[in-house]
Write an enzyme that holds these catalytic residues in place. Structure first.
Site, PDB file in Angstrom:
ATOM      1  N   ARG A   1     -44.162 -66.583 -69.600  1.00 42.69           N
ATOM      2  CA  ARG A   1     -44.015 -65.594 -68.475  1.00 42.69           C
ATOM      3  C   ARG A   1     -42.483 -64.971 -68.392  1.00 42.69           C
ATOM      4  O   ARG A   1     -42.296 -63.839 -68.045  1.00 42.69           O
ATOM      5  CB  ARG A   1     -44.395 -66.130 -67.254  1.00 42.69           C
ATOM      6  CG  ARG A   1     -44.497 -65.174 -66.108  1.00 42.69           C
ATOM      7  CD  ARG A   1     -45.258 -65.838 -64.762  1.00 42.69           C
ATOM      8  NE  ARG A   1     -45.828 -64.616 -64.256  1.00 42.69           N
ATOM      9  CZ  ARG A   1     -45.550 -64.254 -62.853  1.00 42.69           C
ATOM     10  NH1 ARG A   1     -44.496 -64.959 -62.256  1.00 42.69           N
ATOM     11  NH2 ARG A   1     -45.814 -63.420 -62.237  1.00 42.69           N
TER      12      ARG A   1
ATOM     13  N   HIS B   1     -41.947 -61.032 -68.666  1.00 36.48           N
ATOM     14  CA  HIS B   1     -41.218 -60.357 -67.525  1.00 36.48           C
ATOM     15  C   HIS B   1     -39.686 -59.784 -67.891  1.00 36.48           C
ATOM     16  O   HIS B   1     -39.539 -58.774 -67.334  1.00 36.48           O
ATOM     17  CB  HIS B   1     -40.908 -61.487 -66.389  1.00 36.48           C
ATOM     18  CG  HIS B   1     -42.176 -61.354 -65.220  1.00 36.48           C
ATOM     19  ND1 HIS B   1     -42.159 -61.759 -63.969  1.00 36.48           N
ATOM     20  CD2 HIS B   1     -43.402 -61.050 -65.599  1.00 36.48           C
ATOM     21  CE1 HIS B   1     -43.500 -61.719 -63.443  1.00 36.48           C
ATOM     22  NE2 HIS B   1     -44.230 -61.278 -64.478  1.00 36.48           N
TER      23      HIS B   1
ATOM     24  N   TRP C   1     -57.648 -74.914 -60.658  1.00 40.20           N
ATOM     25  CA  TRP C   1     -57.655 -76.447 -60.380  1.00 40.20           C
ATOM     26  C   TRP C   1     -58.148 -77.218 -61.531  1.00 40.20           C
ATOM     27  O   TRP C   1     -57.972 -78.411 -61.785  1.00 40.20           O
ATOM     28  CB  TRP C   1     -58.212 -76.705 -59.207  1.00 40.20           C
ATOM     29  CG  TRP C   1     -57.643 -75.760 -57.980  1.00 40.20           C
ATOM     30  CD1 TRP C   1     -56.583 -75.933 -56.895  1.00 40.20           C
ATOM     31  CD2 TRP C   1     -58.184 -74.470 -57.710  1.00 40.20           C
ATOM     32  NE1 TRP C   1     -56.358 -74.989 -56.349  1.00 40.20           N
ATOM     33  CE2 TRP C   1     -57.339 -73.951 -56.732  1.00 40.20           C
ATOM     34  CE3 TRP C   1     -59.249 -73.550 -58.069  1.00 40.20           C
ATOM     35  CZ2 TRP C   1     -57.624 -72.437 -56.298  1.00 40.20           C
ATOM     36  CZ3 TRP C   1     -59.411 -72.532 -57.810  1.00 40.20           C
ATOM     37  CH2 TRP C   1     -58.497 -72.018 -56.704  1.00 40.20           C
TER      38      TRP C   1
HETATM   39  C1  HEM Z   1     -51.465 -56.754 -64.722  1.00 40.70           C
HETATM   40  C2  HEM Z   1     -50.585 -57.629 -65.524  1.00 40.70           C
HETATM   41  C3  HEM Z   1     -50.145 -58.997 -64.856  1.00 40.70           C
HETATM   42  C4  HEM Z   1     -50.378 -59.475 -63.610  1.00 40.70           C
HETATM   43  C5  HEM Z   1     -50.660 -58.816 -62.163  1.00 40.70           C
HETATM   44  C6  HEM Z   1     -49.894 -61.032 -63.771  1.00 40.70           C
HETATM   45  C7  HEM Z   1     -49.749 -61.648 -62.671  1.00 40.70           C
HETATM   46  C8  HEM Z   1     -49.466 -63.045 -62.808  1.00 40.70           C
HETATM   47  C9  HEM Z   1     -49.150 -63.872 -61.423  1.00 40.70           C
HETATM   48  C10 HEM Z   1     -49.422 -63.617 -60.057  1.00 40.70           C
HETATM   49  C11 HEM Z   1     -49.194 -65.190 -62.333  1.00 40.70           C
HETATM   50  C12 HEM Z   1     -48.994 -66.451 -61.276  1.00 40.70           C
HETATM   51  C13 HEM Z   1     -47.444 -66.655 -61.122  1.00 40.70           C
HETATM   52  C14 HEM Z   1     -47.171 -68.255 -60.395  1.00 40.70           C
HETATM   53  O1  HEM Z   1     -47.685 -68.149 -59.342  1.00 40.70           O
HETATM   54  O2  HEM Z   1     -46.542 -68.831 -60.891  1.00 40.70           O
HETATM   55  C15 HEM Z   1     -49.202 -65.088 -63.684  1.00 40.70           C
HETATM   56  C16 HEM Z   1     -48.710 -66.260 -64.501  1.00 40.70           C
HETATM   57  C17 HEM Z   1     -48.748 -66.101 -65.701  1.00 40.70           C
HETATM   58  N1  HEM Z   1     -48.848 -64.884 -66.450  1.00 40.70           N
HETATM   59 FE1  HEM Z   1     -49.281 -63.007 -65.730  1.00 40.70          FE
HETATM   60  N2  HEM Z   1     -49.895 -61.457 -65.234  1.00 40.70           N
HETATM   61  C18 HEM Z   1     -49.830 -60.016 -65.928  1.00 40.70           C
HETATM   62  C19 HEM Z   1     -49.924 -59.979 -67.035  1.00 40.70           C
HETATM   63  C20 HEM Z   1     -49.138 -60.967 -67.992  1.00 40.70           C
HETATM   64  C21 HEM Z   1     -49.014 -60.723 -69.384  1.00 40.70           C
HETATM   65  C22 HEM Z   1     -49.086 -59.506 -69.986  1.00 40.70           C
HETATM   66  C23 HEM Z   1     -48.623 -61.958 -69.875  1.00 40.70           C
HETATM   67  C24 HEM Z   1     -48.033 -62.339 -71.185  1.00 40.70           C
HETATM   68  C25 HEM Z   1     -48.214 -61.724 -72.255  1.00 40.70           C
HETATM   69  C26 HEM Z   1     -48.449 -62.991 -68.646  1.00 40.70           C
HETATM   70  C27 HEM Z   1     -48.561 -64.377 -68.793  1.00 40.70           C
HETATM   71  C28 HEM Z   1     -48.384 -65.070 -67.771  1.00 40.70           C
HETATM   72  C29 HEM Z   1     -48.410 -66.622 -67.709  1.00 40.70           C
HETATM   73  C30 HEM Z   1     -48.207 -67.448 -69.329  1.00 40.70           C
HETATM   74  C31 HEM Z   1     -48.629 -67.240 -66.614  1.00 40.70           C
HETATM   75  C32 HEM Z   1     -48.646 -68.733 -66.168  1.00 40.70           C
HETATM   76  C33 HEM Z   1     -47.115 -69.095 -65.927  1.00 40.70           C
HETATM   77  C34 HEM Z   1     -47.043 -70.519 -65.307  1.00 40.70           C
HETATM   78  O3  HEM Z   1     -48.061 -71.209 -65.601  1.00 40.70           O
HETATM   79  O4  HEM Z   1     -45.931 -70.688 -64.749  1.00 40.70           O
HETATM   80  N3  HEM Z   1     -49.250 -62.322 -67.642  1.00 40.70           N
HETATM   81  N4  HEM Z   1     -49.347 -63.655 -63.893  1.00 40.70           N
END
Ligand code: HEM
Ligand SMILES: Nc1c([N+](=O)[O-])cnc2ccccc12
Length: 290
Positions: A45, A49, A188
């Protein structure tokens, strides 16, 4: 704005493989993080980001300048929780401080995906730390409470088409949402640390119910305890996205191929690489029998 990759002739693939191995060994070592999910997902992430601030309209933002290291960017509410990834990388930056922050953040994400048994991602060094003044303003990263039109428009700003948008969202097979970070909660059930096409299989096979979570935000929940954001669920509401979701759910190799190219493109948005710039494919620890 033009960002030209700086080619450092003193550094070879061995130098970068050494950093890759340090990150990979630390992911293995620090396995207790986030209920034994580990640091892989949050490192992915951070790489995403630090790249997702890119705007094709004026070629601003993106991974080149490593501006996540500045308060304006790392305190963006959209980046809540990524401090854990930055702290994970701190000791590695101290040991290898010849690398730029942009190269480190993106290398960490590539390492995390490959060590989670995901596809090999090509990676090119050359990002150069920019001053704090180059930090993009908050608000460039996507919101989760939106539908397909928003998703399509958002990814267009990153020069991503429909296939690339769906493929990239497949990274949501990793990790989980955390109420304290983003106001979303779950899954979960199997919040996985392995990179697979499960996200697409879940989307198609689970019964999803839109409900408000403990923070009052809408999300889709399934009886098995999985969850989807509204922007995840949009991928089966839109007929064009749905077709691609079905392809990836039925063909993990196709998902891996498209993810690998889309993720490299995401991490390199806004950077001009000179002809002959080195491009690396790192070995996993398993490849090296480590
Ligand atoms: C419309 C596009 C996207 C939205 C709105 C979105 C939103 C989110 C949100 C809200 C979380 C939870 C963060 C947290 O509460 O810790 C998350 C986690 C995550 N996102 Fe996305 N995301 C998007 C696209 C992507 C993309 C393009 C990638 C990578 C190629 C990605 C990889 C991840 C990963 C790996 C997590 C897990 C992080 C963790 O477990 O700490 N996301 N995302
Ligand atoms: N594991 C996840 C799933 N899932 O289906 O397990 C769905 N969406 C997610 C969104 C952000 C982070 C993790 C997610």
């Amino acid at each position: 704005i033009v960002h030209i990759a700086a080619i450092n002739k003193d550094r070879t693939i061995d130098d970068y493989q050494r950093i890759y191995n340090k990150i990979a060994e630390k992911i293995r070592e620090d396995d207790e993080y986030d209920g034994y999910i580990g640091y892989g997902p949050v490192l992915v992430r951070l790489g995403w980001h630090s790249s997702g601030t890119y705007n094709k309209e004026n070629n601003s933002g993106g991974s080149y300048g490593g501006t996540y290291r500045f308060k304006l960017e790392n305190s963006d509410p959209s980046n809540n929780g990524l401090q854990n990834a930055a702290q994970f990388l701190d000791p590695i930056y101290k040991e290898f401080n010849w690398i730029s922050h942009g190269d480190l953040y993106t290398l960490g994400a590539v390492c995390a995906i490959q060590e989670a048994q995901g596809p090999k991602i090509k990676w090119r060094p050359g990002r150069v730390d920019l001053p704090e003044s180059a930090t993009p303003e908050n608000g460039r990263l996507p919101d989760a409470v939106n539908g397909a039109d928003y998703v399509r428009k958002f990814y267009a700003r990153l020069r991503m088409n429909d296939r690339e948008a769906v493929a990239l969202t497949g990274a949501h097979c990793l990790g989980r949402t955390h109420l304290k970070n983003s106001g979303f909660d779950g899954p979960w059930g199997a919040a996985s640390s392995s990179f697979t096409n499960e996200f697409f299989i879940n989307l198609l096979n689970e019964q999803w119910k839109l409900q408000k979570n403990a923070a009052g935000n809408k999300q889709y929940d399934s009886p098995k305890g999985y969850m989807m954001l509204e922007t995840d669920y949009a991928l089966i509401q839109d007929p064009i996205y749905l077709k691609i979701v079905k392809e990836y759910a039925n063909n993990e190799a196709s998902f891996f191929k498209d993810f690998a190219s889309s993720f490299q493109k995401l991490l390199e948005n806004g950077i001009d690489y000179p002809k002959g710039a080195p491009e690396y494919i790192f070995k996993t620890l398993d490849d090296q029998d480590m």
